[in-house]
Design an enzyme around this catalytic site. Sequence first.
Site: not given
Ligand code: ACM
Length: 680
Positions: A185, A262, A318
């Site tokens: 991440d 991410h 996201e």
């Molecule tokens: C998440 O909580 N972005 C999977």
Amino acid sequence: MFSALLAAALLTEATTTAQSQAVIPIPASETQAVGVCRLDGPITYSFRAPRLLEAETAELGDYLATLGWQPAAKGRGLVEARLVPGDRRFASDEAYRLTITPKGITAEARATAGLFYAAQTLQQLSDDGSATEIACRTIDDAPRFAYRGFMMDVSRHFRTVEFIKRQIDAMARYKLNRLHLHLTDGAGWRIEIKRYPRLTEYAAWRPYEDWESWWEGDRHYCEADDPEARGGYYTQDDIREIVEYARQRHIVVIPEIEMPGHSDEVTSTYPELGCSGEPYTSGDLCPGNEKTFEFLENVLTEVMELFPSEYIHVGGDEAGKSAWRTCPKCRARMQEEGLADVDELQSYLIHRIERFLNAHGRRLLGWDEILDGGLAPDATVMSWRGTEGGMKAIRAGHQAIFTPGEFCYLDYTQDAPFTQPASIGGYTPLRKVYSFEPVAKGMTPEEQQRLLGVQANLWAEWIPTDEHYEYMMWPRLLALAEVAWSQPGRKEYEGFRQRALEASEWLRDKGYHPFDLRSEYGERPESLTPVHHLAEGCPVSYTTPWHRSYPAAGATTLTDGRLGGWTYGDHRWQGFLNADLDVTVDLGKATEIHYVGTTFMQLRGPYVWVPREVEFYGSDDGREFRPLATVRNDISTENPALLFKTFAYAGKTSARYIRCVARNNGIRGGWLFLDEIVVF
Ligand code: ACM
Ligand code: ZN
């Protein structure tokens, strides 16, 4: 007649003994019998199994030794563990029967997984072998779901191999069988990839002690040998050690390699993989660039060598996708492939990665955003934004795992926020996790088959230390374990809470740091009992619409007599985004009123603000409104705490209609949340 009644009475008595309540997750069925089985010293056992399975029973024996069990020197021992392959009494490899009699104990299963879980049950019933007796009974047990997971975020704050193994030990005790590791991440890359050494020389390190200071700071990385470097990664040997340790405990480790969002640590280390070609510009990988696929496939090749798991999790959540709109490579890709928008561009990437995984005998798992732009043909969806995404996938013939934030996110606070360490917000106490029922009404048996199971996720942005991590994890993971394993008809919160208290004691004894359930403060007191007031049940008309994500009970919310709890996600708070609130309550007839009050929530993290001011008006005809009061806010937006502020008119007037206008404070992206318009 009399004796039958007496026997029935005895049975009832027996089922309510503390001992029969002790096991988490509660077994599918338990039949009490007369008498006790005496224990004296360590639990001894013997196997009765086909010769062919000797290697497996030997491995189970090695594990049982870690629990303090000893193979019987001669004869059968206290426990005879029978492996009966093909025995149709058992619905799955994880099912087992445990028969406890005064003469000894028999554990039976068709596979070692079942014997393993029989041992976990017995370990709990016997207080880890220290009890002097166990009440006689037969337990027939099998899991409700095949997938019973926990996700550990090791990117935001790195956790050691030892720490992970400790959690694996406890997960196994409570019959969880999937450990999903969020390995990559923006806050740090955590797995050695031989082909890309910079991922662990640079992307795994940051010159900040914790996530918050990194996030509030310049969000940069640094060289591993920088004196300020914080972070870490797992070598490939570490990974093999974790995977093997978990396997011996019937836990499959599922790696997550995040893409295409991410991924700031990747695009800042290998800038050619981002659209701008510059470091520190975007956390999205560039799907227009073939080098991105080359990178991902090379990484996944090493990942697949390390993790035998059927599933490889590719994230997918996201992604910002904004750089893709103007990137020449992305635009060219969209044109060539006939992709209508950036969602389809992400879907193109996921499809390609799925083909790669499938070609290597693996399956793709991703967060529910992988539905956007079209789901890849064999993909399994991990549904976190509620269960809707997962249901959509299931209806389309795919498999899904449910991990809805509201019930399964253990980074949410677990008690009254003012009693708890800083967290991402929310309020998900033990009771809430326990109340999760994954199977919606109306799901067909075939659809239920495609719901593989459930998982709790513990993101670690706000969790710098191991102690704090365990505090958020336990005892709430026990509730998820019971949701995942036990039959809904066997669940009952008060009994579970009692067992969770005992289990917390065990966890503390073993050096874990569970939240102390004994001192739980509980839900916001105002929310526990209805308020009866003059506007209760009266219709409310809206000039400004509520936000579709936070309707609460829709048009009845503000006069339903129910006040909100600690979180705006509890379906009692109604939300308005980037807008004022302007609503009118119709009391039905001219009414003498003395008080009109509305309470707003403030929580700085997610941009929930109390209004700048609230105006109250009264009217007799619904057309002409006269001002009653204007109340200004006096709470700073700098205050990081969860706050509630009531704006109120107090006086004496008569009106049929009451209008409330709340002015938002003008900060873009800001929310208003209120729960009720109270009139006396
Ligand atoms: C998440 O909580 N972005 C999977
Ligand atoms: Zn691009």
